[in-house]
Design an enzyme around this catalytic site. Sequence first.
Site, PDB file in Angstrom:
ATOM      1  N   PHE A 222     -11.879  -0.421 -46.789  1.00 53.77           N
ATOM      2  CA  PHE A 222     -12.693   0.529 -46.455  1.00 53.77           C
ATOM      3  C   PHE A 222     -12.189   1.491 -45.749  1.00 53.77           C
ATOM      4  CE2 PHE A 222     -16.727   2.905 -45.127  1.00 53.77           C
ATOM      5  CZ  PHE A 222     -17.243   3.443 -46.282  1.00 53.77           C
TER       6      PHE A 222
ATOM      7  N   ARG B 215     -16.820  12.059 -41.314  1.00 54.72           N
ATOM      8  CA  ARG B 215     -16.198  13.079 -41.888  1.00 54.72           C
ATOM      9  C   ARG B 215     -15.264  13.882 -40.919  1.00 54.72           C
ATOM     10  NH1 ARG B 215     -18.181  12.479 -47.391  1.00 54.72           N
ATOM     11  NH2 ARG B 215     -20.500  12.238 -47.451  1.00 54.72           N
TER      12      ARG B 215
ATOM     13  N   ASP C   4     -11.482   5.192 -56.606  1.00 48.89           N
ATOM     14  CA  ASP C   4     -11.850   3.610 -56.574  1.00 48.89           C
ATOM     15  C   ASP C   4     -11.974   3.103 -57.829  1.00 48.89           C
ATOM     16  OD1 ASP C   4     -12.941   1.759 -54.023  1.00 48.89           O
ATOM     17  OD2 ASP C   4     -13.788   1.412 -55.754  1.00 48.89           O
TER      18      ASP C   4
ATOM     19  N   ASP D 241     -11.394  12.966 -52.754  1.00 47.61           N
ATOM     20  CA  ASP D 241     -11.010  12.166 -51.525  1.00 47.61           C
ATOM     21  C   ASP D 241     -10.211  10.955 -51.673  1.00 47.61           C
ATOM     22  OD1 ASP D 241     -13.211  10.826 -52.267  1.00 47.61           O
ATOM     23  OD2 ASP D 241     -14.463  11.250 -50.561  1.00 47.61           O
TER      24      ASP D 241
HETATM   25  P1  5GP Z   1     -15.401   5.942 -57.893  1.00 43.58           P
HETATM   26  O1  5GP Z   1     -16.087   6.510 -58.689  1.00 43.58           O
HETATM   27  O2  5GP Z   1     -13.806   5.966 -57.987  1.00 43.58           O
HETATM   28  O3  5GP Z   1     -15.589   4.143 -57.872  1.00 43.58           O
HETATM   29  O4  5GP Z   1     -15.524   5.952 -56.403  1.00 43.58           O
HETATM   30  C1  5GP Z   1     -15.146   7.189 -55.772  1.00 43.58           C
HETATM   31  C2  5GP Z   1     -16.086   7.430 -54.535  1.00 43.58           C
HETATM   32  O5  5GP Z   1     -16.496   6.303 -53.712  1.00 43.58           O
HETATM   33  C3  5GP Z   1     -15.464   8.280 -53.459  1.00 43.58           C
HETATM   34  O6  5GP Z   1     -15.291   9.913 -53.939  1.00 43.58           O
HETATM   35  C4  5GP Z   1     -15.865   8.025 -52.327  1.00 43.58           C
HETATM   36  O7  5GP Z   1     -17.183   8.709 -51.958  1.00 43.58           O
HETATM   37  C5  5GP Z   1     -16.371   6.370 -52.460  1.00 43.58           C
HETATM   38  N1  5GP Z   1     -15.342   5.457 -51.876  1.00 43.58           N
HETATM   39  C6  5GP Z   1     -14.588   4.856 -52.464  1.00 43.58           C
HETATM   40  N2  5GP Z   1     -13.732   4.179 -51.587  1.00 43.58           N
HETATM   41  C7  5GP Z   1     -14.061   4.478 -50.383  1.00 43.58           C
HETATM   42  C8  5GP Z   1     -13.549   4.216 -48.905  1.00 43.58           C
HETATM   43  O8  5GP Z   1     -12.707   3.322 -48.873  1.00 43.58           O
HETATM   44  N3  5GP Z   1     -14.176   4.853 -47.945  1.00 43.58           N
HETATM   45  C9  5GP Z   1     -15.016   5.725 -48.162  1.00 43.58           C
HETATM   46  N4  5GP Z   1     -15.607   6.477 -47.146  1.00 43.58           N
HETATM   47  N5  5GP Z   1     -15.609   6.112 -49.467  1.00 43.58           N
HETATM   48  C10 5GP Z   1     -15.231   5.146 -50.390  1.00 43.58           C
END
Ligand code: 5GP
Length: 181
Positions: free
Chosen positions: A158, A171, A108, A105
């Site tokens: 966010f 969701r 980050d 999705d």
């Molecule tokens: P990463 O491992 O890349 O740091 O984090 C990825 C996960 O963090 C995504 O799959 C999601 O679950 C969560 N995440 C990161 N940014 C956001 C955001 O802006 N909104 C939401 N709802 N989840 C996020």
Amino acid sequence: MRCIDEQGYHFEEWLTPAEIAGDVKQVADRIRADYRDKEPLFVVVLNGAFVFASDLMRAIGDDIRCEVTFIRVSSYFGMATTGRLEFIVPLQQVVDQRDVIIVEDIVDSGLTIHQLKAHMRGLGASSVKVASMLFKPSKLEYPDAKPDYVGREISEEFVIGYGLDFDGFCRNLDAIYKVKK
Ligand code: 5GP
């Protein structure tokens, strides 16, 4: 403009369903062109990517032969790159010698994708690419996690909706909403 109030936070619509559909189509067109002669295995990262994956698969259509499977990993890593991946829903499919496309999705920090890519390669995947609806380039800490196919880049805010949750809720929203400070 549509707004949502959730747990004391105010969110405003950022991407409409029509804009999302345009982004998904653009990703689908690129994947279709790149995988025309292959049989990719899509690995959808639950829970957040289920909405994007559902639209993406249908936007790709029947031009390529492909399979879809699902995986769910713990978001509580609390460890460095050598850390262990905790599987809540483990991979059910053999990825050995497969062209894998991980469907996310949002990317980050990139830790989830960084670890999943290493995992798929360890299982013998021929290639591992990443399709993510959203990407926060300024937050990326793992360069190899930069997605190959991105619906839309976003700054550090966010967001919720279209599969993305706020403590498990939201969701089901058909648009993507940004938190308003
Ligand atoms: P990463 O491992 O890349 O740091 O984090 C990825 C996960 O963090 C995504 O799959 C999601 O679950 C969560 N995440 C990161 N940014 C956001 C955001 O802006 N909104 C939401 N709802 N989840 C996020």
